[in-house]
Design a protein around this motif. Structure first.
Motif, PDB file in Angstrom:
ATOM      1  N   ALA A 177      -1.321   2.089   3.223  1.00 40.78           N
ATOM      2  CA  ALA A 177      -2.004   1.754   1.971  1.00 40.78           C
ATOM      3  C   ALA A 177      -2.364   3.020   1.202  1.00 40.78           C
ATOM      4  O   ALA A 177      -2.232   3.084  -0.034  1.00 40.78           O
ATOM      5  N   LEU A 178      -2.787   4.037   1.922  1.00 40.50           N
ATOM      6  CA  LEU A 178      -3.145   5.308   1.299  1.00 40.50           C
ATOM      7  C   LEU A 178      -1.923   6.022   0.735  1.00 40.50           C
ATOM      8  O   LEU A 178      -1.913   6.462  -0.421  1.00 40.50           O
ATOM      9  N   GLU A 179      -0.866   6.121   1.543  1.00 44.03           N
ATOM     10  CA  GLU A 179       0.307   6.893   1.134  1.00 44.03           C
ATOM     11  C   GLU A 179       1.192   6.166   0.135  1.00 44.03           C
ATOM     12  O   GLU A 179       1.805   6.790  -0.742  1.00 44.03           O
ATOM     13  N   TRP A 180       1.293   4.856   0.281  1.00 45.01           N
ATOM     14  CA  TRP A 180       2.258   4.113  -0.528  1.00 45.01           C
ATOM     15  C   TRP A 180       1.627   3.447  -1.737  1.00 45.01           C
ATOM     16  O   TRP A 180       2.323   2.876  -2.576  1.00 45.01           O
ATOM     17  N   GLY A 181       0.302   3.552  -1.875  1.00 44.76           N
ATOM     18  CA  GLY A 181      -0.347   3.020  -3.068  1.00 44.76           C
ATOM     19  C   GLY A 181       0.227   3.585  -4.364  1.00 44.76           C
ATOM     20  O   GLY A 181       0.425   2.840  -5.333  1.00 44.76           O
ATOM     21  N   PRO A 182       0.506   4.888  -4.439  1.00 42.98           N
ATOM     22  CA  PRO A 182       1.076   5.430  -5.675  1.00 42.98           C
ATOM     23  C   PRO A 182       2.424   4.827  -6.060  1.00 42.98           C
ATOM     24  O   PRO A 182       2.827   4.922  -7.228  1.00 42.98           O
ATOM     25  N   TYR A 183       3.119   4.204  -5.105  1.00 42.74           N
ATOM     26  CA  TYR A 183       4.382   3.515  -5.419  1.00 42.74           C
ATOM     27  C   TYR A 183       4.138   2.072  -5.870  1.00 42.74           C
ATOM     28  O   TYR A 183       5.086   1.348  -6.167  1.00 42.74           O
ATOM     29  N   GLY A 184       2.878   1.661  -5.899  1.00 43.96           N
ATOM     30  CA  GLY A 184       2.567   0.289  -6.258  1.00 43.96           C
ATOM     31  C   GLY A 184       2.624  -0.672  -5.096  1.00 43.96           C
ATOM     32  O   GLY A 184       2.538  -1.893  -5.289  1.00 43.96           O
ATOM     33  N   ILE A 185       2.752  -0.154  -3.871  1.00 42.57           N
ATOM     34  CA  ILE A 185       2.836  -1.005  -2.682  1.00 42.57           C
ATOM     35  C   ILE A 185       1.443  -1.199  -2.102  1.00 42.57           C
ATOM     36  O   ILE A 185       0.753  -0.228  -1.773  1.00 42.57           O
ATOM     37  N   ARG A 186       1.038  -2.451  -1.970  1.00 39.92           N
ATOM     38  CA  ARG A 186      -0.237  -2.760  -1.338  1.00 39.92           C
ATOM     39  C   ARG A 186      -0.008  -3.122   0.127  1.00 39.92           C
ATOM     40  O   ARG A 186       0.987  -3.751   0.470  1.00 39.92           O
ATOM     41  N   CYS A 187      -0.935  -2.732   0.995  1.00 40.00           N
ATOM     42  CA  CYS A 187      -0.847  -3.020   2.428  1.00 40.00           C
ATOM     43  C   CYS A 187      -2.186  -3.577   2.908  1.00 40.00           C
ATOM     44  O   CYS A 187      -3.226  -2.963   2.692  1.00 40.00           O
ATOM     45  N   ASN A 188      -2.131  -4.739   3.546  1.00 41.03           N
ATOM     46  CA  ASN A 188      -3.328  -5.373   4.090  1.00 41.03           C
ATOM     47  C   ASN A 188      -2.994  -6.031   5.425  1.00 41.03           C
ATOM     48  O   ASN A 188      -1.821  -6.124   5.801  1.00 41.03           O
ATOM     49  N   SER A 189      -4.016  -6.471   6.130  1.00 42.56           N
ATOM     50  CA  SER A 189      -3.775  -7.173   7.391  1.00 42.56           C
ATOM     51  C   SER A 189      -4.566  -8.470   7.419  1.00 42.56           C
ATOM     52  O   SER A 189      -5.590  -8.618   6.737  1.00 42.56           O
ATOM     53  N   ILE A 190      -4.067  -9.410   8.207  1.00 40.16           N
ATOM     54  CA  ILE A 190      -4.774 -10.647   8.504  1.00 40.16           C
ATOM     55  C   ILE A 190      -5.108 -10.641   9.987  1.00 40.16           C
ATOM     56  O   ILE A 190      -4.245 -10.325  10.825  1.00 40.16           O
TER      57      ILE A 190
END
Length: 278
Positions: A177-190
């Motif tokens: 989430a930190l590294e790929w946020g600038p590419y517009g990629i969101r990362c989350n978990s369930i």
């Protein structure tokens, strides 16, 4: 159920969702939720026959479906699965990293191979999927949803392997989430709690144990696969467009009283089932 008026049935029209371990259980439930909302679906897993059955069901919901056998531990197989998805339905918009392994085992009886197997499927497999999907997700400005477990946050007896693997997945999610946020990629978990009628539940409890679990879940019931699907579609939707690096508990409050009830039931289950559901 998803698509019953809570979300419009066209919410994910024109979108593509790839689900690892998507042939059964929670992961198939997630794929089903996206299909009901208009998405096309790609699924992978180790058994083509199981994937074919799932693909038929998802196709019946109107989705175009790609179902290709691939082991998340094998990068070459995963690369082939992602290429097949791209060639058939286009760049993926949502990746769900759901492939996982679990069984109960006291740590002093847990073999190095057993520990490594769960680490490889859950953690290494999640990294493989995310890394190999990266180029497609950059183009689609997509999102990744990791399926983890309460063991990542609270110590559970007989789950040293699962806790280590899922904690790794949680931190992988945050780093990406930190590294790929600038590419517009969101990362989350369930973080699902106990979910009815799933293979994972049967691997850690018997009928008596499942009944006793209910007394320790604040909502006094287990979840159903559709509710994990609800959470996944929310996290991938525009409603969550500013949410990244977040772990969403979907457990009916199971994690609030701690793991004592799980530990007691685990001891009883192992006494009656020495192989621990393996």
């Amino acid at each position: 159920m998803v698509g019953d008026g809570v979300f419009p049935t066209t919410l994910f029209a024109g979108k593509r969702v790839f689900v690892t371990g998507g042939g059964s259980g929670i992961n198939l439930g997630i794929a089903r939720a996206f299909a009901r909302l208009g998405a096309d679906i790609a699924i992978c897993g180790r058994t083509q026959e199981r994937l074919d059955r799932a693909a038929q069901e998802l196709g019946g919901l109107g989705a175009r479906v790609v179902a290709k056998a691939a082991d998340v531990r094998q990068p070459d197989e995963m690369q082939a699965a992602f290429e097949a998805a791209r060639e058939t339905i286009g760049d993926i918009d949502v990746l769900v990293c759901g492939a996982a392994g679990n069984f109960l085992a006291p740590a002093d009886q847990l073999s190095p191979n057993g520990f490594r197997t769960v680490m490889d499927i859950d953690l290494y497999g999640s990294f493989n999927a995310a890394r190999l999907a990266f180029d497609q997700l950059v183009r689609s400005r997509g999102s990744i949803i990791f399926i983890t477990a309460p063991m990542a946050h609270v110590a559970h007896a007989y789950q040293a392997h699962v806790g280590a693997a899922k904690a790794g997945v949680e931190m992988l999610m945050k780093n990406l989430a930190l590294e790929w946020g600038p590419y517009g990629i969101r990362c989350n978990s369930i973080i699902p709690g106990l979910v009815e009628d799933t293979e994972g539940l049967h691997r850690i409890s018997d009928e008596a144990g499942r009944q006793s679990f209910l007394d320790h879940i604040p909502l006094r019931r287990m979840g159903v696969v559709e509710e994990i699907g609800h959470a996944a579609t929310f996290l991938a939707s525009p409603l969550a467009s500013y949410i990244t690096g977040t772990s969403l508990w979907v457990d009916g409050g199971q994690g609030l009283p701690g793991s004592g009830f799980f530990n007691r039931n685990g001891a009883d289950f192992l006494a009656a089932n020495p192989r621990g559901g393996r």
